[in-house]
Scaffold this active site. Structure first.
Site, PDB file in Angstrom:
ATOM      1  N   LYS A   1      23.877  68.059  20.898  1.00  0.00           N
ATOM      2  CA  LYS A   1      23.152  68.986  21.276  1.00  0.00           C
ATOM      3  C   LYS A   1      21.867  68.701  21.893  1.00  0.00           C
ATOM      4  CE  LYS A   1      24.816  71.887  17.591  1.00  0.00           C
ATOM      5  NZ  LYS A   1      25.702  71.156  16.877  1.00  0.00           N
TER       6      LYS A   1
HETATM    7  C1  LIG Z   1      27.241  71.350  16.791  1.00  0.00           C
HETATM    8  C2  LIG Z   1      28.076  70.489  16.421  1.00  0.00           C
HETATM    9  C3  LIG Z   1      29.375  70.464  16.754  1.00  0.00           C
HETATM   10  C4  LIG Z   1      30.293  71.570  17.298  1.00  0.00           C
HETATM   11  O1  LIG Z   1      29.877  71.964  18.389  1.00  0.00           O
HETATM   12  P1  LIG Z   1      30.193  73.362  19.086  1.00  0.00           P
HETATM   13  O2  LIG Z   1      29.642  73.541  20.329  1.00  0.00           O
HETATM   14  O3  LIG Z   1      29.279  74.548  18.005  1.00  0.00           O
HETATM   15  O4  LIG Z   1      31.597  73.731  18.931  1.00  0.00           O
HETATM   16  C5  LIG Z   1      30.143  69.134  16.622  1.00  0.00           C
HETATM   17  N1  LIG Z   1      29.809  68.146  16.053  1.00  0.00           N
HETATM   18  C6  LIG Z   1      28.365  67.953  15.966  1.00  0.00           C
HETATM   19  C7  LIG Z   1      27.711  66.675  15.424  1.00  0.00           C
HETATM   20  C8  LIG Z   1      27.496  68.878  16.114  1.00  0.00           C
HETATM   21  O5  LIG Z   1      26.140  69.113  15.952  1.00  0.00           O
END
Ligand SMILES: *Cc1c(COP(=O)(O)O)cnc(C)c1O
Length: 433
Positions: free
Chosen positions: A107
């Protein structure tokens, strides 16, 4: 480039407007009017290009003239200024490590890009922008880190007291500066309800320019394409077989949707695997064409405990709502917590490679596919650093994990938060003061 709302009831907007607004007023998600095709030259020469050059070429058509080329190149360079290595576990299977950023999860890429774009767009406004966000853990940290010290932007994060991990809490509360953490003595749902109410409150909106930084913002979604290109570049350096399958641990389906967008733009990826935990509503949808109403189940891969994947509407849009074409490119697997732990143990034993629970779901989903399709090769996204989930990982492999050097300073920082009841009036008076 203009963006329309997937509900088709709001006017089309520019990248700048879509970034500032977040969501369209008809509650749809913004979607580009056309899918730009990547230059064949870029793909043929990708191993010779820098990541900055690749990322700039990918994002430029989406940003258009709303940011100058020079500034955009700078933003892109700052967004991706940490390694994203492709680590081969064997001939057939590799891990794309997206956890080397400042909050140890993928993210960071979206949050760093969005914060810089928003900072750029509010620079010539007289008023500050307040980013208001509720978090169950990971999003808040990425947003706090991404927006730290961005001029003209204040960040207010609501998180449920006692319900985030110690590392996550430090990431939310120890930054200081323009980042303010509100510790709510309630649940994540309380936090989300308070934030939603604030967005519709006239008095607050007269006093402050509010915006959200959640994952449906185009400025968080679109830059997630970058690392699919970086993965392809590293893949092409090692592998002659280009029939690539990519497995993405998925919750809100923003990350995998960015990969599918890259594919529709011409990046040669054969298939995508949606790697899900027990909250496998998409798996059910792909099998039956209908959505099941369910409540989320808590799992070890908690960032994926989502039963209303908000970005899926964009995936449908990418495939022009053609179900057969979608099923041709997207496959889903559901992985249980038992399988997740067993995978962490097996992969450590076999390769001495440490997976986090989300990456383990991605790895196993990929390997289930490879078992049935032995001529395929593929990679999975390792979306978080294993040290963020010490209980699941350390207890399973019996090895204690080191916190990476570059985030130690955050853990040594002092927690500063304002304690608040799960009461909208308290949030309101805080925002009006
Ligand atoms: C947010 C997140 C996901 C999921 O990603 P999406 O874009 O919501 O499908 C997977 N793994 C981790 C560690 C995350 O923080």
């Amino acid at each position: 480039m203009k963006y329309f709302s997937t509900n088709k009831k709001s006017p089309v907007v520019t990248f700048k407007e879509a970034t500032i607004l977040g969501q369209a007023s008809d509650k749809g998600l913004y979607f580009p009017e056309y899918i730009p095709q990547v230059d064949k030259h870029l793909l043929d020469n990708i191993v010779h290009l820098s990541n900055e050059e690749i990322a700039f070429s990918v994002i430029k058509p989406y940003v258009g003239e709303t940011i100058t080329d020079e500034r955009l190149f700078q933003i892109v360079s700052e967004t991706i200024n940490f390694p994203m290595p492709l680590v081969f576990l064997n001939e057939q299977c590799a891990s794309l490590e997206l956890f080397h950023g400042p909050t140890l999860a993928f993210k960071d890429v979206g949050a760093r890009f969005m914060s810089r774009c928003l900072g750029e767009f509010v620079r010539d406004k007289n008023e500050n922008v307040t980013v208001l966000v509720a978090t169950s853990g990971d999003t808040g940290g990425a947003v706090a880190s991404g927006f730290y010290n961005v001029e003209g932007v204040e960040v207010v994060i609501l998180y449920p007291s006692g319900k985030v991990s110690p590392v996550q809490e430090k990431q939310l509360t120890a930054m200081g500066g323009n980042i303010q953490a509100l510790e709510i003595s309630g649940t994540f749902d309380d936090c989300q309800r308070m934030v939603k109410q604030a967005f519709t409150d006239n008095e607050i909106n007269q006093k402050r320019f509010l915006t959200s930084a959640n994952s449906i913002n185009v400025a968080r979604w679109l830059p997630q394409q970058f690392y699919y290109f970086f993965a392809y570049k590293q893949w092409a350096q090692k592998q002659s077989e280009k029939k690539l399958v990519v497995s993405v641990p998925s919750g809100n389906f923003g990350n995998i949707c960015a990969g599918l967008l890259a594919m529709q733009s011409g990046l040669p990826i054969n298939k995508f695997i949606a790697a899900c935990n027990a909250n496998d509503v998409v798996n059910h949808y792909l099998k039956t064409g209908t959505w099941e109403e369910r409540s989320a189940i808590a799992t070890l891969s908690n960032a994926m405990d989502v039963v209303h994947p908000s970005n899926f509407v964009r995936i449908l849009e990418l495939f022009h709502h053609q179900f057969p074409q979608l099923k041709e490119k997207l496959i889903a697997y559901s992985i249980s917590d038992e399988e997740t732990l067993k995978t962490i143990a097996d992969v450590y034993e076999k390769y001495k490679y440490i997976l986090d629970p989300h990456g383990a779901v991605g790895y196993l989903a990929l390997n289930k596919f490879l078992e049935k399709n032995p001529d395929s090769k593929g990679l999975f996204l390792e979306t978080a650093h294993p040290v963020k989930f010490p209980d699941a990982v350390q207890n399973t492999i019996g090895v204690s994990l080191e916190v990476p050097e570059h985030i130690k300073y955050i853990l040594d920082g002092e927690k500063k938060s304002i304690l608040m009841k799960p009461d909208f009036d308290q949030l309101k008076s805080y925002l009006l003061q």
